[in-house]
Design a protein around this motif. Structure first.
Motif, PDB file in Angstrom:
ATOM      1  N   HIS A  61     -13.220  -6.500   1.185  1.00  0.00           N
ATOM      2  CA  HIS A  61     -12.498  -6.607  -0.091  1.00  0.00           C
ATOM      3  C   HIS A  61     -12.021  -5.212  -0.484  1.00  0.00           C
ATOM      4  N   GLY A  62     -10.933  -4.765   0.149  1.00  0.00           N
ATOM      5  CA  GLY A  62     -10.460  -3.416  -0.091  1.00  0.00           C
ATOM      6  C   GLY A  62      -9.984  -3.167  -1.497  1.00  0.00           C
ATOM      7  N   ASP A  63      -9.508  -4.210  -2.208  1.00  0.00           N
ATOM      8  CA  ASP A  63      -8.978  -3.986  -3.557  1.00  0.00           C
ATOM      9  C   ASP A  63     -10.075  -3.688  -4.570  1.00  0.00           C
ATOM     10  N   ARG A 116      -5.693   3.755  -2.946  1.00  0.00           N
ATOM     11  CA  ARG A 116      -6.662   4.800  -2.617  1.00  0.00           C
ATOM     12  C   ARG A 116      -7.993   4.176  -2.198  1.00  0.00           C
ATOM     13  N   ARG A 117      -8.447   3.175  -2.954  1.00  0.00           N
ATOM     14  CA  ARG A 117      -9.721   2.525  -2.630  1.00  0.00           C
ATOM     15  C   ARG A 117      -9.642   1.808  -1.286  1.00  0.00           C
ATOM     16  N   ALA A 118      -8.573   1.062  -1.085  1.00  0.00           N
ATOM     17  CA  ALA A 118      -8.442   0.299   0.156  1.00  0.00           C
ATOM     18  C   ALA A 118      -8.373   1.231   1.361  1.00  0.00           C
ATOM     19  N   ALA A 176     -11.916   2.779   1.883  1.00  0.00           N
ATOM     20  CA  ALA A 176     -12.824   1.759   2.413  1.00  0.00           C
ATOM     21  C   ALA A 176     -12.547   1.514   3.892  1.00  0.00           C
ATOM     22  N   ALA A 177     -11.265   1.422   4.254  1.00  0.00           N
ATOM     23  CA  ALA A 177     -10.917   1.187   5.658  1.00  0.00           C
ATOM     24  C   ALA A 177     -11.370   2.346   6.536  1.00  0.00           C
ATOM     25  N   LEU A 178     -11.231   3.575   6.041  1.00  0.00           N
ATOM     26  CA  LEU A 178     -11.653   4.729   6.828  1.00  0.00           C
ATOM     27  C   LEU A 178     -13.177   4.790   6.955  1.00  0.00           C
ATOM     28  N   LEU A 179     -13.889   4.426   5.897  1.00  0.00           N
ATOM     29  CA  LEU A 179     -15.344   4.360   5.998  1.00  0.00           C
ATOM     30  C   LEU A 179     -15.766   3.370   7.072  1.00  0.00           C
ATOM     31  N   GLN A 180     -15.146   2.200   7.074  1.00  0.00           N
ATOM     32  CA  GLN A 180     -15.508   1.183   8.052  1.00  0.00           C
ATOM     33  C   GLN A 180     -15.053   1.563   9.455  1.00  0.00           C
ATOM     34  N   LEU A 181     -13.933   2.272   9.541  1.00  0.00           N
ATOM     35  CA  LEU A 181     -13.502   2.788  10.837  1.00  0.00           C
ATOM     36  C   LEU A 181     -14.538   3.779  11.374  1.00  0.00           C
ATOM     37  N   GLY A 182     -15.060   4.631  10.514  1.00  0.00           N
ATOM     38  CA  GLY A 182     -16.086   5.562  10.942  1.00  0.00           C
ATOM     39  C   GLY A 182     -17.325   4.871  11.476  1.00  0.00           C
ATOM     40  N   HIS A 183     -17.602   3.684  10.952  1.00  0.00           N
ATOM     41  CA  HIS A 183     -18.729   2.901  11.465  1.00  0.00           C
ATOM     42  C   HIS A 183     -18.401   2.250  12.801  1.00  0.00           C
ATOM     43  N   GLY A 184     -17.117   2.118  13.122  1.00  0.00           N
ATOM     44  CA  GLY A 184     -16.747   1.541  14.412  1.00  0.00           C
ATOM     45  C   GLY A 184     -15.740   0.416  14.363  1.00  0.00           C
ATOM     46  N   ALA A 185     -15.430  -0.116  13.183  1.00  0.00           N
ATOM     47  CA  ALA A 185     -14.528  -1.266  13.080  1.00  0.00           C
ATOM     48  C   ALA A 185     -13.078  -0.808  13.210  1.00  0.00           C
ATOM     49  N   THR A 186     -12.433  -1.162  14.312  1.00  0.00           N
ATOM     50  CA  THR A 186     -11.051  -0.743  14.540  1.00  0.00           C
ATOM     51  C   THR A 186     -10.046  -1.786  14.062  1.00  0.00           C
ATOM     52  N   ALA A 199      -0.423  -2.917  -2.886  1.00  0.00           N
ATOM     53  CA  ALA A 199      -1.142  -1.662  -2.661  1.00  0.00           C
ATOM     54  C   ALA A 199      -1.923  -1.702  -1.352  1.00  0.00           C
ATOM     55  N   VAL A 200      -2.546  -2.834  -1.043  1.00  0.00           N
ATOM     56  CA  VAL A 200      -3.295  -2.965   0.212  1.00  0.00           C
ATOM     57  C   VAL A 200      -2.337  -2.947   1.397  1.00  0.00           C
ATOM     58  N   LEU A 201      -1.176  -3.563   1.236  1.00  0.00           N
ATOM     59  CA  LEU A 201      -0.186  -3.526   2.313  1.00  0.00           C
ATOM     60  C   LEU A 201       0.329  -2.104   2.540  1.00  0.00           C
ATOM     61  N   GLN A 202       0.448  -1.326   1.470  1.00  0.00           N
ATOM     62  CA  GLN A 202       0.837   0.069   1.625  1.00  0.00           C
ATOM     63  C   GLN A 202      -0.251   0.856   2.341  1.00  0.00           C
ATOM     64  N   ALA A 203      -1.512   0.541   2.009  1.00  0.00           N
ATOM     65  CA  ALA A 203      -2.626   1.181   2.735  1.00  0.00           C
ATOM     66  C   ALA A 203      -2.566   0.827   4.217  1.00  0.00           C
ATOM     67  N   ARG A 204      -2.250  -0.417   4.514  1.00  0.00           N
ATOM     68  CA  ARG A 204      -2.132  -0.834   5.915  1.00  0.00           C
ATOM     69  C   ARG A 204      -1.092   0.004   6.639  1.00  0.00           C
TER      70      ARG A 204
END
Length: 406
Positions: free
Chosen positions: A74-76, A96-98, A101-111, A130-135
């Motif tokens: 739930h990135g929003d 910013r949050r999304a 959050a995505a970078l934190l989860q990427l650091g854990h391994g989720a690509t 906003a989430v689509l812009q983060a994408r």
């Protein structure tokens, strides 16, 4: 452990797109070199057997695995637990949050990540945009997919929800989501959602407690055979039903080809119920079970980590799954639930990989600190952990293993 890029010998040409992973351990016990090129695994050979004429990463001491994926985030709303006042849904704040959050989860391994985004209400389609812009900003680092989640789809209020859902798909949402339990007519909600999904050829991903066997039976009957597929979760309420009732519901979900995404680390914003789905019962019935993270430090779970390896650890330690099966719920099963191609550490497969310091899956689920994440054939994240102890005659005498500066 820094990358090294040795100079190729005279007459040899380095492939700027290639990457050689050296000395990685596989789950079958072999130690291998793995060459990546063009976003895929080009070759796997015994250690030292592959050409070194490219960039190299030393994976000695690491276990190399298919990278996990995050099927339920739930990135929003992520990272809002400590907000001093009302949570802001201004597009810049959501983006910013999304992204974080995505970078934190990427650091854990989720690509790859699937983010459920609520649409409608006062915010309209702003959080989704906003989430689509983060994408878009994360392209090349991780693959982020947005799930449009309308609140109501039936009655007079539902008419606006249907319009907004179709607009969300035109904007770029790739999955149709929702919470039928929150609609006055849950069956009508699912019917409307499936109709929109069929129009656009989209997958369906629903939030449900799963504590109403009749409702689950109707959902299974309506969703059976839907392509490209239906996913539901977190289904924690299914564990509260009598065993015979839950087993019958599991059989119905399996027959309909529905995937269940459980959330071992906690709930999410759409679900107040704690606990987790009965994973072993579902698997025994033949239901594909994937595991997600759910809330990442929002009001639903202020300490949510968004770590797929923690989800696998909980399924192994609490639910009794074999470590290999637990990891598969956050890797192979999660990728399949998200419609992503299979990953194996074999030539020809996508180079979506996670290297974790350790020798076996059980060990890395227990102490998964140091990680190297590979997306589309290149290293996109590293986490290094060093544990140090003060000098100890006992440790020296027993020759205990140590990590730290000499």
């Amino acid at each position: 452990m820094p990358d090294s890029q040795p100079r190729p010998p005279d007459g040899a040409t380095a492939d700027s797109s290639a990457l050689l992973l050296c000395g990685a351990r596989l789950t079958d016990g072999r130690t291998v070199d793995v060459r990546l090129s063009g976003g895929r695994i080009e070759a796997v050979g015994t250690a030292g057997s592959l050409s070194p004429h490219c960039a190299r990463v030393d994976l000695g001491g690491y276990l190399l695995l298919p990278a996990p994926a995050e099927p339920h985030g739930h990135g929003d709303t992520a990272l809002t637990a400590d907000s001093p006042g009302p949570v802001s849904y201004e597009p810049d704040d959501v983006q910013r949050r999304a992204t974080e959050a995505a970078l934190l989860q990427l650091g854990h391994g989720a690509t790859a990540l699937r983010s459920h985004v609520r649409i409608g209400d006062v915010q309209g389609l702003g959080p989704l945009e906003a989430v689509l812009q983060a994408r878009r900003s994360l392209r090349g680092l991780t693959d982020l997919t947005a799930v449009a989640v309308p609140r109501l789809l039936t009655g007079l209020a539902g008419a606006d929800g249907l319009v907004m859902l179709r607009d969300a798909l035109k904007m770029g949402a790739a999955v149709v989501g929702g919470c039928p339990d929150a609609d006055p007519d849950p069956a009508g909600y699912v019917e409307a959602l499936l109709e929109v999904a069929a129009e656009h050829g989209c997958p369906v991903d629903l939030h449900t407690r799963g504590d109403d066997p009749a409702r689950l039976a109707r959902l299974a009957a309506m969703a059976g055979g839907v392509r490209p597929g239906v996913t539901i979760g977190p289904c924690a309420g299914l564990a509260l039903l009598p065993h015979e009732v839950a087993a019958r519901a599991a059989d119905q979900l399996a027959a309909a080809g529905i995937t269940v995404v459980c959330l071992p680390q906690g709930g999410c914003g759409a679900m107040e119920q704690r606990g987790s789905a009965p994973v072993r019962l579902l698997r025994a019935a033949g239901v594909r079970v994937a595991a997600g993270s759910g809330a990442l430090r929002d009001v639903s779970n202020p300490v949510g980590r968004g770590d797929p390896l923690e989800a696998a650890y909980l399924l192994a330690s609490r639910d009794g799954l074999r470590a290999e099966d637990a990891y598969a719920t956050v890797a192979a099963a999660a990728r399949e639930a998200m419609g992503l191609p299979e990953v194996r550490v074999e030539a020809g497969f996508p180079a979506e990989l996670l290297a974790v310091r350790g020798e076996r899956i059980a060990g890395v689920l227990s102490l998964a600190y140091s990680r190297i994440v590979i997306h589309r054939g290149r290293v996109v994240a590293r986490t290094s952990a060093v544990r140090e102890y003060c000098d100890s005659a006992v440790a020296v005498a027993l020759e205990l293993p140590r990590q730290g500066r000499p």
